[in-house]
Design an enzyme around this catalytic site. Sequence first.
Site, PDB file in Angstrom:
ATOM      1  N   GLU A 181      13.509  -4.259 -10.294  1.00  0.00           N
ATOM      2  CA  GLU A 181      13.185  -3.700 -10.776  1.00  0.00           C
ATOM      3  C   GLU A 181      13.876  -2.638 -11.386  1.00  0.00           C
ATOM      4  O   GLU A 181      14.317  -2.065 -10.974  1.00  0.00           O
ATOM      5  CB  GLU A 181      12.209  -3.343 -10.023  1.00  0.00           C
ATOM      6  CG  GLU A 181      11.840  -4.692  -9.384  1.00  0.00           C
ATOM      7  CD  GLU A 181      10.021  -4.274  -8.240  1.00  0.00           C
ATOM      8  OE1 GLU A 181      10.201  -3.718  -7.188  1.00  0.00           O
ATOM      9  OE2 GLU A 181       8.874  -4.709  -9.109  1.00  0.00           O
ATOM     10  N   GLU A 206      11.881  -2.461  10.937  1.00  0.00           N
ATOM     11  CA  GLU A 206      11.581  -1.337  10.494  1.00  0.00           C
ATOM     12  C   GLU A 206       9.723  -0.209  11.426  1.00  0.00           C
ATOM     13  O   GLU A 206       9.062  -1.220  11.698  1.00  0.00           O
ATOM     14  CB  GLU A 206      10.926  -2.131   9.094  1.00  0.00           C
ATOM     15  CG  GLU A 206      11.327  -2.235   8.160  1.00  0.00           C
ATOM     16  CD  GLU A 206      10.852  -2.359   6.691  1.00  0.00           C
ATOM     17  OE1 GLU A 206      11.414  -1.475   6.188  1.00  0.00           O
ATOM     18  OE2 GLU A 206      10.149  -2.880   6.936  1.00  0.00           O
ATOM     19  N   TRP A 251       0.813  -1.134   0.125  1.00  0.00           N
ATOM     20  CA  TRP A 251      -0.041  -0.208   0.021  1.00  0.00           C
ATOM     21  C   TRP A 251       1.255   1.500  -0.314  1.00  0.00           C
ATOM     22  O   TRP A 251       0.283   2.532   0.521  1.00  0.00           O
ATOM     23  CB  TRP A 251      -0.686   0.488   1.402  1.00  0.00           C
ATOM     24  CG  TRP A 251       0.205  -0.767   1.975  1.00  0.00           C
ATOM     25  CD1 TRP A 251      -0.357  -1.722   3.194  1.00  0.00           C
ATOM     26  CD2 TRP A 251       0.757   0.986   3.456  1.00  0.00           C
ATOM     27  NE1 TRP A 251       0.990  -1.402   4.720  1.00  0.00           N
ATOM     28  CE2 TRP A 251       1.084   0.094   4.601  1.00  0.00           C
ATOM     29  CE3 TRP A 251       1.022   1.928   3.070  1.00  0.00           C
ATOM     30  CZ2 TRP A 251       1.928   0.500   5.188  1.00  0.00           C
ATOM     31  CZ3 TRP A 251       1.718   2.842   4.491  1.00  0.00           C
ATOM     32  CH2 TRP A 251       2.277   1.964   4.901  1.00  0.00           C
ATOM     33  N   ASN A 252       2.003   1.075   0.458  1.00  0.00           N
ATOM     34  CA  ASN A 252       2.746   2.093   0.554  1.00  0.00           C
ATOM     35  C   ASN A 252       3.002   3.232  -0.767  1.00  0.00           C
ATOM     36  O   ASN A 252       3.593   4.822  -0.706  1.00  0.00           O
ATOM     37  CB  ASN A 252       4.062   1.863   1.206  1.00  0.00           C
ATOM     38  CG  ASN A 252       5.181   1.495   0.152  1.00  0.00           C
ATOM     39  OD1 ASN A 252       4.265   0.727  -0.573  1.00  0.00           O
ATOM     40  ND2 ASN A 252       6.486   1.255   1.074  1.00  0.00           N
ATOM     41  N   PRO A 259      -3.839  -5.891  -5.268  1.00  0.00           N
ATOM     42  CA  PRO A 259      -3.116  -4.713  -4.446  1.00  0.00           C
ATOM     43  C   PRO A 259      -3.045  -4.805  -3.210  1.00  0.00           C
ATOM     44  O   PRO A 259      -4.473  -5.405  -2.733  1.00  0.00           O
ATOM     45  CB  PRO A 259      -3.856  -3.961  -5.323  1.00  0.00           C
ATOM     46  CG  PRO A 259      -5.561  -4.156  -6.148  1.00  0.00           C
ATOM     47  CD  PRO A 259      -5.169  -5.427  -6.311  1.00  0.00           C
ATOM     48  N   CYS A 297      10.391   1.504   2.210  1.00  0.00           N
ATOM     49  CA  CYS A 297      10.673  -0.074   2.480  1.00  0.00           C
ATOM     50  C   CYS A 297      12.186   0.537   2.093  1.00  0.00           C
ATOM     51  O   CYS A 297      13.156  -0.059   3.492  1.00  0.00           O
ATOM     52  CB  CYS A 297      10.359  -0.839   1.466  1.00  0.00           C
ATOM     53  SG  CYS A 297      10.126  -0.468  -0.053  1.00  0.00           S
ATOM     54  N   GLU A 328      10.843  -8.322  -3.086  1.00  0.00           N
ATOM     55  CA  GLU A 328      10.817  -6.819  -3.093  1.00  0.00           C
ATOM     56  C   GLU A 328      11.239  -6.992  -1.611  1.00  0.00           C
ATOM     57  O   GLU A 328       9.852  -6.624  -1.259  1.00  0.00           O
ATOM     58  CB  GLU A 328      11.099  -6.075  -3.468  1.00  0.00           C
ATOM     59  CG  GLU A 328      12.116  -4.546  -3.560  1.00  0.00           C
ATOM     60  CD  GLU A 328      10.983  -3.202  -2.083  1.00  0.00           C
ATOM     61  OE1 GLU A 328      10.962  -3.741  -1.402  1.00  0.00           O
ATOM     62  OE2 GLU A 328      10.076  -2.716  -3.276  1.00  0.00           O
ATOM     63  N   GLY A 387       6.723  -6.290  -0.510  1.00  0.00           N
ATOM     64  CA  GLY A 387       5.998  -6.729   0.369  1.00  0.00           C
ATOM     65  C   GLY A 387       6.839  -7.081   2.236  1.00  0.00           C
ATOM     66  O   GLY A 387       8.417  -6.884   2.045  1.00  0.00           O
ATOM     67  N   SER A 388       6.298  -7.686   2.895  1.00  0.00           N
ATOM     68  CA  SER A 388       6.970  -7.970   4.395  1.00  0.00           C
ATOM     69  C   SER A 388       8.325  -9.489   3.853  1.00  0.00           C
ATOM     70  O   SER A 388       7.363 -10.098   2.762  1.00  0.00           O
ATOM     71  CB  SER A 388       6.218  -8.037   5.648  1.00  0.00           C
ATOM     72  OG  SER A 388       5.323  -9.458   4.855  1.00  0.00           O
TER      73      SER A 388
HETATM   74  P1  ADP Z   1       2.390  -4.570   4.741  1.00  0.00           P
HETATM   75  O1  ADP Z   1       2.675  -5.036   6.166  1.00  0.00           O
HETATM   76  O2  ADP Z   1       3.152  -3.542   4.189  1.00  0.00           O
HETATM   77  O3  ADP Z   1       0.963  -4.786   4.398  1.00  0.00           O
HETATM   78  P2  ADP Z   1       2.393  -7.570   3.857  1.00  0.00           P
HETATM   79  O4  ADP Z   1       3.257  -8.426   3.582  1.00  0.00           O
HETATM   80  O5  ADP Z   1       1.625  -7.790   4.480  1.00  0.00           O
HETATM   81  O6  ADP Z   1       3.030  -5.883   3.812  1.00  0.00           O
HETATM   82  O7  ADP Z   1       0.900  -7.520   2.232  1.00  0.00           O
HETATM   83  C1  ADP Z   1       1.852  -6.923   0.961  1.00  0.00           C
HETATM   84  C2  ADP Z   1       0.492  -7.961   0.508  1.00  0.00           C
HETATM   85  O8  ADP Z   1       0.634  -8.954   0.396  1.00  0.00           O
HETATM   86  C3  ADP Z   1       0.093  -7.131   0.525  1.00  0.00           C
HETATM   87  O9  ADP Z   1      -0.939  -6.895  -0.746  1.00  0.00           O
HETATM   88  C4  ADP Z   1      -1.061  -8.097   1.606  1.00  0.00           C
HETATM   89  O10 ADP Z   1      -2.420  -7.946   0.855  1.00  0.00           O
HETATM   90  C5  ADP Z   1      -0.155  -9.425   0.367  1.00  0.00           C
HETATM   91  N1  ADP Z   1      -0.571 -10.366   1.323  1.00  0.00           N
HETATM   92  C6  ADP Z   1      -0.578 -10.431   2.507  1.00  0.00           C
HETATM   93  N2  ADP Z   1      -0.625 -11.827   3.598  1.00  0.00           N
HETATM   94  C7  ADP Z   1      -0.077 -12.476   1.959  1.00  0.00           C
HETATM   95  C8  ADP Z   1      -0.834 -14.561   1.818  1.00  0.00           C
HETATM   96  N3  ADP Z   1      -0.556 -15.088   2.700  1.00  0.00           N
HETATM   97  N4  ADP Z   1      -0.793 -14.351  -0.096  1.00  0.00           N
HETATM   98  C9  ADP Z   1      -1.154 -13.261  -0.497  1.00  0.00           C
HETATM   99  N5  ADP Z   1      -1.092 -12.398  -0.781  1.00  0.00           N
HETATM  100  C10 ADP Z   1      -0.409 -11.749   1.073  1.00  0.00           C
END
Ligand code: ADP
Length: 512
Positions: free
Chosen positions: A490, A413, A180-181, A205, A316, A282, A260-261
């Site tokens: 990327e 973080e 989302w950032n 998304p 990030c 990433e 993401g994470s």
């Molecule tokens: P943040 O903590 O910044 O939200 P996340 O890694 O939790 O970072 O989320 C990044 C993306 O991954 C978001 O689009 C979220 O919906 C998606 N996401 C989280 N868990 C899962 C999962 N188990 N499978 C697929 N996508 C996921």
Amino acid sequence: MGTLARQPAGPDLSDRQTKQRSRPLQPSRADLVIDRALIGGRWVSEVGGRTFAVLDPADGSHVIDVPDCGATEASAAADCAANALRDWSARTGKERSQLLRQWHGALLAHQEDLARLLSREQGKPLAESRGEVAAGAAYVEWFAEEAKRAYGDVIPEPTRGRKLIVVKEPVGVVAAITPWNFPIAILARKIAPALAAGCTIVAKPAEDTPLSALAIARLAEEAGIPAGVINIVPASRHRAGEVGDAWLQDFRVRKLTFTGSTAVGKSLARGSADTLKKLSLELGGNSPFIIFDDADLDAAVAGTMASKFRNTGQTCICANRILVQGSVYAAFAEKLTAAVSRLTVGPAASGDADQGPLINDRARIKVEQHVHDALGRGARLLTGGKRHRLGGNFYEPTVLGEANPSMRLASEETFGPVAPLFRFETESEAIALANDTPFGLASYFYARDIGRVWRVAQALEAGTIGINEGIITTEVAPFGGVKASGYGREGSKYGLEDYQHLKYLCMGGLSA
Ligand code: ADP
């Protein structure tokens, strides 16, 4: 397509929702606010009656409900992407390039509308949102150009009567999962190289920010990118795993690109093992930002402000640990604290604030916990340090002195507007502190001595290094991490390769 309804695209905002909109963030084109999924060129509203709410992070107000897609819709999207692949991959690079260029033009023509939408669902100041739309468009332009330059190779044959040729081919259907950032820029830098390479894409998304993704997909459609080439499947946090699993288990999806994470990235990597997908991950960062005693301190303060406080610290690659050499520590702390104290905080709708709200309660609580923990372990509060008087998820821009490695903010973080200052004495101590993390996304340092610049740049364990610069991301350079920050790049010419595989042709029997 199962139970998917076929309906024309278009928002269905009730009066209540319309009234809730703050005017400055209302796009002039109402049809860019989309409450549908995009699957195979159809804008789908019906997914078994399930929806989830998009909220304005500035005040928690309801913006719109969006379909909460699950495995059925994810698989339907993969079907459509697989069907579209034959035609799209058969087009020439030049043909794909022309369509990407049209999309680039449409994004810029709607920069203001997209920026408003982005600020509404994400909370960042409008000036930053405009910048993000421009950055997203720049990736589309870059890869429109690269689409024409996917050169192969001719290898001198080791044996007479043979020709050895290498060609680059699209990997196939790509799945993208984005955060989302930077909901526009990060999605654009995945869709654009995928399409340039000849791939089609299914994307989920982040649940906080689906509207930007849907809007840029609408503009791609208007630019002439064919149905099924881009599919957008919004889902709540609750269903994210279901959508992800459907794509992980689908053998036709040949690549997963995720930002993401680290925890979610690792689980996606494990989940992709059965279908052996190509991966770009990433993931999280914990960026050190080092100020050496030979630095231009004013430039270092400006760089720290840009790196740390952009997007209210929710980046990030933003400075997470600011390491300052002892002899310049006091002067740097004073200048930085003065600059941070001048930052203004407010909703994007107010038009002129430097900092917005944090994305949600979870984010704000983490920032509060990090500051509380640091103060309990000996940090000195130099400015800020609590929720902003605006309430909600607004937090004061904060500087903490005398941070140390025992604090949570040293190893996690913070993802918020908190600048902790760590003191060090020698170059080797700074390097050891900087690298004392499993992460390796970005590192920064300020120094003027040319020998030190080269030594430190070599020693830092990160995929991206800022040297006397706080903002380093650009579409022309490779972005990505090492260690627990993931792999893949990327942007740049390298970014295209992540969406291609090599095919080696050995032609024999050529002797007369
Ligand atoms: P943040 O903590 O910044 O939200 P996340 O890694 O939790 O970072 O989320 C990044 C993306 O991954 C978001 O689009 C979220 O919906 C998606 N996401 C989280 N868990 C899962 C999962 N188990 N499978 C697929 N996508 C996921």
